[in-house]
Design a protein around this motif. Structure first.
Motif, mmCIF file in Angstrom:
data_model
loop_
_atom_site.group_PDB
_atom_site.id
_atom_site.type_symbol
_atom_site.label_atom_id
_atom_site.label_comp_id
_atom_site.label_asym_id
_atom_site.label_seq_id
_atom_site.Cartn_x
_atom_site.Cartn_y
_atom_site.Cartn_z
ATOM 1 N N ILE A 60 19.015 36.985 9.556
ATOM 2 C CA ILE A 60 20.156 36.262 8.780
ATOM 3 C C ILE A 60 19.113 34.781 8.187
ATOM 4 O O ILE A 60 19.612 33.864 7.622
ATOM 5 N N HIS A 61 17.751 34.769 8.576
ATOM 6 C CA HIS A 61 16.966 33.542 8.281
ATOM 7 C C HIS A 61 15.423 34.064 8.133
ATOM 8 O O HIS A 61 14.826 34.027 9.104
ATOM 9 N N VAL A 62 15.263 34.146 6.870
ATOM 10 C CA VAL A 62 13.823 34.778 6.610
ATOM 11 C C VAL A 62 13.524 34.215 5.009
ATOM 12 O O VAL A 62 14.310 34.550 4.126
ATOM 13 N N HIS A 63 12.340 33.863 4.897
ATOM 14 C CA HIS A 63 11.888 33.348 3.541
ATOM 15 C C HIS A 63 10.943 34.570 2.909
ATOM 16 O O HIS A 63 10.973 34.182 1.675
ATOM 17 N N GLY A 64 10.332 35.116 3.437
ATOM 18 C CA GLY A 64 9.543 36.074 2.919
ATOM 19 C C GLY A 64 8.460 36.856 3.649
ATOM 20 O O GLY A 64 8.819 36.989 4.812
ATOM 21 N N LEU A 132 22.083 30.771 1.433
ATOM 22 C CA LEU A 132 21.730 29.458 0.860
ATOM 23 C C LEU A 132 21.379 28.429 2.030
ATOM 24 O O LEU A 132 22.248 27.697 2.555
ATOM 25 N N TYR A 133 20.063 28.206 2.122
ATOM 26 C CA TYR A 133 19.517 27.237 3.158
ATOM 27 C C TYR A 133 19.218 25.890 2.485
ATOM 28 O O TYR A 133 19.773 24.907 2.757
ATOM 29 N N GLY A 134 18.054 25.818 1.647
ATOM 30 C CA GLY A 134 17.952 24.754 1.009
ATOM 31 C C GLY A 134 18.628 24.629 -0.100
ATOM 32 O O GLY A 134 19.093 25.898 -0.512
ATOM 33 N N CYS A 144 8.906 21.260 6.982
ATOM 34 C CA CYS A 144 7.715 21.633 6.336
ATOM 35 C C CYS A 144 7.968 21.882 4.815
ATOM 36 O O CYS A 144 7.273 22.162 4.108
ATOM 37 N N HIS A 145 9.326 21.840 4.534
ATOM 38 C CA HIS A 145 9.602 22.014 3.075
ATOM 39 C C HIS A 145 9.276 20.862 2.228
ATOM 40 O O HIS A 145 9.282 19.599 2.771
ATOM 41 N N SER A 146 9.193 21.284 0.949
ATOM 42 C CA SER A 146 8.932 20.007 0.161
ATOM 43 C C SER A 146 10.054 19.006 -0.084
ATOM 44 O O SER A 146 11.214 19.509 -0.299
ATOM 45 N N GLU A 217 20.935 26.287 12.728
ATOM 46 C CA GLU A 217 19.850 27.082 12.568
ATOM 47 C C GLU A 217 18.783 26.616 13.370
ATOM 48 O O GLU A 217 18.804 25.482 14.087
ATOM 49 N N HIS A 218 17.478 27.510 13.901
ATOM 50 C CA HIS A 218 16.541 27.370 14.605
ATOM 51 C C HIS A 218 16.775 26.189 15.607
ATOM 52 O O HIS A 218 16.243 25.221 15.431
ATOM 53 N N PHE A 219 17.361 26.667 16.851
ATOM 54 C CA PHE A 219 17.745 25.698 17.781
ATOM 55 C C PHE A 219 16.359 24.880 18.156
ATOM 56 O O PHE A 219 15.460 25.600 18.392
ATOM 57 N N THR A 283 13.739 35.773 12.375
ATOM 58 C CA THR A 283 12.050 35.609 12.274
ATOM 59 C C THR A 283 11.949 34.125 11.515
ATOM 60 O O THR A 283 10.874 33.505 11.903
ATOM 61 N N ASP A 284 12.721 33.665 10.455
ATOM 62 C CA ASP A 284 12.347 32.516 9.923
ATOM 63 C C ASP A 284 11.069 32.809 9.394
ATOM 64 O O ASP A 284 10.206 31.743 9.003
ATOM 65 N N ALA A 285 10.531 34.037 8.799
ATOM 66 C CA ALA A 285 9.297 34.134 8.699
ATOM 67 C C ALA A 285 9.105 33.889 7.277
ATOM 68 O O ALA A 285 9.819 33.847 6.458
HETATM 69 ZN ZN LIG Z 1 13.651 28.574 7.568
#
Ligand SMILES: [Zn+2]
Ligand SMILES: [Zn+2]
Length: 397
Positions: A60-64, A132-134, A144-146, A217-219, A283-285
């Motif tokens: 449910i949480h993965v960027h790429g 829809l996260y950011g 780490c996001h812009s 998200e990500h405790f 993964t938040d990969a």
């Molecule tokens: Zn993330």
């Protein structure tokens, strides 16, 4: 194609079934038995060689992955990332936005929609919707996001995203002006509503909860604690997201169990306090999954923020903080099994049925159960991925 799995230990949500026979017909699971079921002549026997048959994982949480970030905004990037994660056992995926311009987020939504509508097993994991996260992150928890790509929620912007019908998970930092209205709108759309990249206090979490927010998200990562809330709001010290999640039974959360973000005692603590139904593995990969160490962009290829992969995890520039994971869900499952007191059925539940329940798709997928999609993964005895089947069709790995 009909399939009959044999010589496997089937991983059910509550227990293991040794020497199981698992019959799949027309893309669905038909039965899980310990005696050979009746099967048609054209049913293909799949020998599990003494390994495990697991439900396909749900992220449910993965960027790429494999060089692509969902924010790249091209259908090829979506396919590359979904294929990469399927090789790690993920059969259902929620492509996740990050901070960026409205144009970049719309390009991401369009590219996901295009790939979702051309469903084919070689495209990898099924897309169940967008997370829809950011961009609605708190400035002091942007991680780490812009930071240029973050902002406060406005109805015109998020209604356009919700209007695509693709958003199934919706995130906003609870302390932002307009957060409660955002949550109410997301609730109308039946999303899993979450608070992340936030420095919210207990009262702000309580207001968010009233509006429908149920997940964080990500405790421990990019979230508030008592001392960060004191820095923002002064004394008396207040409860934070951490206490709110641990003290509220309906709240769920997720951990990045890559072995780099959280030590074993924290993974086990989260499992023992929240239990396998309210804790997900994610993964938040990012795009560095399956790529060699080096510098990569987080988010869109043209202007995402740079991070460094050391081959084990992502690092923000200067290596003072982490920048999400670079491994797949199979790694998370092995790590969680090794590091915590959770049983194998409990670990697998956190990577399949629990995220399915929270996002409302458990009727169709998330466990080995008659009637559900034949989204299954053959694992070896060390929980390594051997073969992946989506809707009863094997994907070439
Ligand atoms: Zn993330
Ligand atoms: Zn994050």
């Amino acid at each position: 194609m009909n399939l009959l799995f044999t010589h496997v230990t089937a991983i059910l949500p509550q227990r293991l079934v040794e020497d199981a026979w698992v019959l799949c017909e027309k893309g669905k699971i038909v039965s899980i038995t310990t005696k050979k079921p009746k099967a048609t002549a054209e049913t293909q026997i799949v020998d599990g060689r003494g390994g495990y048959l697991s439900p396909g994982f749900i992220d449910i949480h993965v960027h790429g992955g494999n060089g692509a970030d969902f924010m790249d905004g091209t259908s090829e990037a979506v396919r590359v990332a979904c294929r990469a994660h399927a090789r790690h056992g993920t059969t259902t995926i929620f492509p996740t936005t990050t901070t960026g311009s409205p144009e970049q987020i719309h390009a991401m939504l369009d590219s996901v929609k295009a790939v979702q509508s051309e469903r084919h097993v070689e495209n990898g994991a099924r897309i169940a919707g967008v997370h829809l996260y950011g961009p609605f992150f708190a400035e002091d928890k942007v991680g780490c996001h812009s930071v240029e790509g973050r902002r406060e929620p406005t109805a015109a912007e998020y209604r356009a995203y919700f209007g695509t019908g693709l958003v199934r998970i919706a995130t906003c930092a609870a302390e932002l002006p307009g957060a409660v209205e955002f949550y109410r709108e997301a609730k109308k759309r039946r999303c899993l509503i979450t608070c992340g990249h936030s420095n919210a206090s207990w009262p702000e979490m309580a207001a968010a909860f009233k509006a429908g927010m149920r997940h964080v998200e990500h405790f421990w990562c990019a979230m508030s604690n008592v001392s960060s809330v004191r820095s923002r709001l002064g004394v008396p010290m207040r409860g934070s997201m951490l206490e709110f999640v641990l003290g509220t039974a309906e709240m769920s959360t997720e951990v990045i169990a890559d072995g780099c973000h959280l030590a074993p005692e924290l993974l086990d603590f989260a499992f023992r306090l929240k239990g396998p139904r309210k804790l997900c593995l994610v993964t938040d990969a990012n795009r560095a999954l399956d790529l060699p160490p080096g510098s990569y962009r987080f988010g869109a290829a043209e202007d995402g923020s740079w991070f460094e992969s050391d081959g084990r995890v992502g690092w923000a520039p200067g290596r003072t903080s982490l920048a999400s994971s670079i491994v797949g869900m199979d790694h998370m499952v092995r790590q969680m099994k090794r590091d915590t007191s959770a049983t194998l059925p409990e670990v697998v539940r956190m990577a399949s049925l629990s995220p399915a329940e929270l996002t409302g798709i458990a009727k169709h997928t998330g466990s080995l159960e008659a009637g559900k999609n034949a989204d299954v993964v053959l694992l070896n005895q060390k929980l390594g991925v051997r073969r992946v089947f989506i809707g009863g069709v094997e994907m070439a790995l």
